[in-house]
Design a protein around this motif. Structure first.
Motif, short mmCIF file in Angstrom:
data_model
loop_
_atom_site.label_atom_id
_atom_site.label_comp_id
_atom_site.label_asym_id
_atom_site.label_seq_id
_atom_site.Cartn_x
_atom_site.Cartn_y
_atom_site.Cartn_z
N LEU A 167 72.20 -37.21 -96.16
CA LEU A 167 72.83 -38.08 -95.28
C LEU A 167 74.32 -38.01 -95.57
CD1 LEU A 167 72.53 -40.75 -93.77
CD2 LEU A 167 72.43 -42.06 -95.74
N ILE A 168 75.12 -37.87 -94.35
CA ILE A 168 76.26 -37.45 -94.33
C ILE A 168 77.11 -38.60 -93.55
CG2 ILE A 168 78.30 -36.04 -93.81
CD1 ILE A 168 75.95 -33.92 -93.95
N GLY A 169 77.83 -39.32 -93.98
CA GLY A 169 78.77 -40.14 -93.35
C GLY A 169 80.20 -39.57 -92.76
N ALA A 170 80.22 -39.18 -91.57
CA ALA A 170 81.37 -38.59 -91.14
C ALA A 170 82.41 -39.41 -90.68
CB ALA A 170 80.88 -37.33 -90.20
N SER A 171 83.40 -39.52 -91.39
CA SER A 171 84.60 -40.38 -90.72
C SER A 171 85.23 -39.93 -89.66
CB SER A 171 85.85 -40.59 -91.69
OG SER A 171 84.78 -41.39 -92.84
N LEU A 172 85.45 -40.46 -88.44
CA LEU A 172 86.11 -39.83 -87.02
C LEU A 172 87.50 -40.36 -87.06
CD1 LEU A 172 83.38 -40.40 -84.39
CD2 LEU A 172 83.89 -38.31 -86.16
N GLY A 173 88.18 -41.23 -88.07
CA GLY A 173 89.47 -41.54 -87.90
C GLY A 173 89.80 -42.57 -86.74
N CYS A 175 72.41 -30.51 -86.25
CA CYS A 175 71.62 -31.44 -87.17
C CYS A 175 71.37 -32.82 -86.30
CB CYS A 175 72.47 -31.88 -88.39
SG CYS A 175 74.14 -32.78 -88.03
N THR A 176 70.98 -33.77 -87.00
CA THR A 176 70.52 -35.15 -86.34
C THR A 176 71.97 -35.86 -86.38
OG1 THR A 176 68.14 -34.99 -86.91
CG2 THR A 176 69.06 -37.19 -86.27
N LEU A 177 72.42 -36.18 -85.00
CA LEU A 177 73.48 -37.23 -85.24
C LEU A 177 73.02 -38.74 -85.17
CD1 LEU A 177 76.30 -35.69 -82.91
CD2 LEU A 177 75.99 -35.82 -85.26
N ALA A 178 73.55 -39.55 -85.68
CA ALA A 178 73.20 -41.20 -85.76
C ALA A 178 74.46 -41.72 -85.48
CB ALA A 178 72.57 -41.49 -87.02
N VAL A 179 74.55 -42.81 -84.89
CA VAL A 179 75.45 -43.58 -84.35
C VAL A 179 75.24 -45.14 -84.47
CG1 VAL A 179 76.61 -41.85 -82.82
CG2 VAL A 179 75.06 -43.61 -81.86
N PRO A 180 76.18 -45.87 -84.92
CA PRO A 180 76.02 -47.28 -85.01
C PRO A 180 75.92 -48.10 -83.60
CG PRO A 180 78.16 -46.79 -85.63
CD PRO A 180 77.54 -45.67 -85.51
N GLY A 181 75.10 -49.05 -83.33
CA GLY A 181 75.35 -49.66 -81.97
C GLY A 181 75.01 -51.03 -82.20
N LEU A 190 71.37 -35.70 -91.58
CA LEU A 190 71.78 -36.63 -90.70
C LEU A 190 73.25 -36.99 -90.82
CD1 LEU A 190 69.61 -39.61 -89.56
CD2 LEU A 190 71.92 -39.98 -90.10
N VAL A 191 73.94 -36.82 -89.84
CA VAL A 191 75.22 -37.13 -89.70
C VAL A 191 75.56 -38.20 -89.00
CG1 VAL A 191 77.61 -36.45 -89.03
CG2 VAL A 191 76.00 -34.49 -89.77
N PHE A 192 75.97 -39.37 -89.74
CA PHE A 192 76.18 -40.62 -89.28
C PHE A 192 77.59 -40.68 -88.92
CE2 PHE A 192 77.34 -45.21 -89.63
CZ PHE A 192 76.07 -45.90 -88.82
N LEU A 193 78.03 -40.92 -87.69
CA LEU A 193 79.47 -40.86 -87.18
C LEU A 193 80.15 -42.37 -87.29
CD1 LEU A 193 79.02 -38.82 -83.74
CD2 LEU A 193 79.70 -37.86 -86.06
N VAL A 194 81.13 -42.35 -88.06
CA VAL A 194 81.84 -43.50 -88.31
C VAL A 194 83.29 -43.51 -87.72
CG1 VAL A 194 82.44 -44.86 -90.20
CG2 VAL A 194 80.36 -43.50 -90.30
N GLU A 195 83.57 -44.62 -87.03
CA GLU A 195 84.77 -45.10 -86.50
C GLU A 195 85.78 -45.01 -87.66
OE1 GLU A 195 85.30 -47.51 -83.38
OE2 GLU A 195 83.44 -46.61 -82.23
N GLY A 196 87.06 -44.72 -88.05
CA GLY A 196 87.81 -44.86 -88.86
C GLY A 196 87.48 -44.39 -90.15
N ASP A 197 87.28 -45.11 -91.37
CA ASP A 197 86.98 -44.34 -92.47
C ASP A 197 85.42 -44.88 -93.11
OD1 ASP A 197 87.50 -42.71 -94.97
OD2 ASP A 197 86.99 -44.73 -95.85
N ASP A 213 72.42 -36.46 -75.87
CA ASP A 213 71.41 -37.45 -75.43
C ASP A 213 70.22 -37.87 -76.68
OD1 ASP A 213 72.80 -37.49 -73.01
OD2 ASP A 213 71.07 -36.10 -72.00
N ASP A 214 70.16 -36.83 -77.52
CA ASP A 214 69.11 -37.17 -78.37
C ASP A 214 69.59 -37.83 -79.79
OD1 ASP A 214 70.35 -34.93 -79.50
OD2 ASP A 214 68.49 -34.04 -80.21
#
Length: 189
Positions: free
Chosen positions: A7-13, A32-38, A97-104, A60-61
């Motif tokens: 499980l990777i939390g990727a900070s996008l800045g 890899c699998t991308l996950a986004v908060p919503g 699974l990479v969880f994309l994060v706005e900011g840090d 899309d997935d």
């Protein structure tokens, strides 16, 4: 017992593609699998504009994990549990699974809650947090301002605290930064 992906939390800045770390860019580009908060009821992918501005195409997935915008502990607890359960299911497939994060990912982020509950459900899951440029640091840099010097104090508070607490906090701190890149307040010397 399944072999879990990481499980990777990727900070996008703060949204500038030149401020994404090389590490966050690299893990976002790997298959890899991308996950986004919503948020529930606001469309399939909420706030994809930030990711597009960063140059990250959300496929899309991509998996949307729902985190409601509320301070109700019971509602949040249930949402975190559902999101963590789905995350563990995805990780059990063996892919990262990479969880994309706005900011840090370590500052007022849903990723911290997700990682905590995932570890409770599956302690063997490896969690990596990729640091990012916070919006308040980027804002200070873009204006040529400093947030704190030498022995000055700095407080970073959640925006949910409201503007009313800033005056009080300025009696205790030299600089107060509301979360999510809102303007900082600084006591005059």
């Amino acid at each position: 017992m399944p072999r879990y992906g990481k499980l990777i939390g990727a900070s996008l800045g703060p949204g500038d593609p030149e401020l994404i770390t090389r590490r966050a860019w690299a893990v976002s580009a790997v298959r890899c699998t991308l996950a986004v908060p919503g948020e529930k009821g606001r469309g399939r992918l909420v706030r994809t504009g930030h990711r597009r501005a960063c140059g990250i195409a959300v496929p899309d997935d991509a998996e949307q994990l729902v985190f409601p915008m509320t301070r109700d502990a019971e509602i949040l607890g249930k949402a975190w549990a559902r999101a963590a359960l789905r995350t563990v299911e995805l990780l059990a497939e063996g892919r990262d699974l990479v969880f994309l994060v706005e900011g840090d990912a370590s500052t007022f982020s849903t990723f911290g809650h997700l990682a905590r509950v995932v570890r409770e459900l599956a302690p063997e899951v490896v969690v990596e947090t990729i640091a990012g440029v916070s919006s308040f640091a980027a804002a200070a840099a873009s204006t040529g301002s400093t947030l704190a010097e030498e022995d000055e104090t700095l407080a970073v508070i959640p925006a949910a605290y409201g503007v009313g607490v800033i005056d009080h906090l300025l009696d205790e701190f030299d600089t107060v930064v509301p979360a999510q890149g809102q303007a900082s307040a600084r006591r005059s010397h």
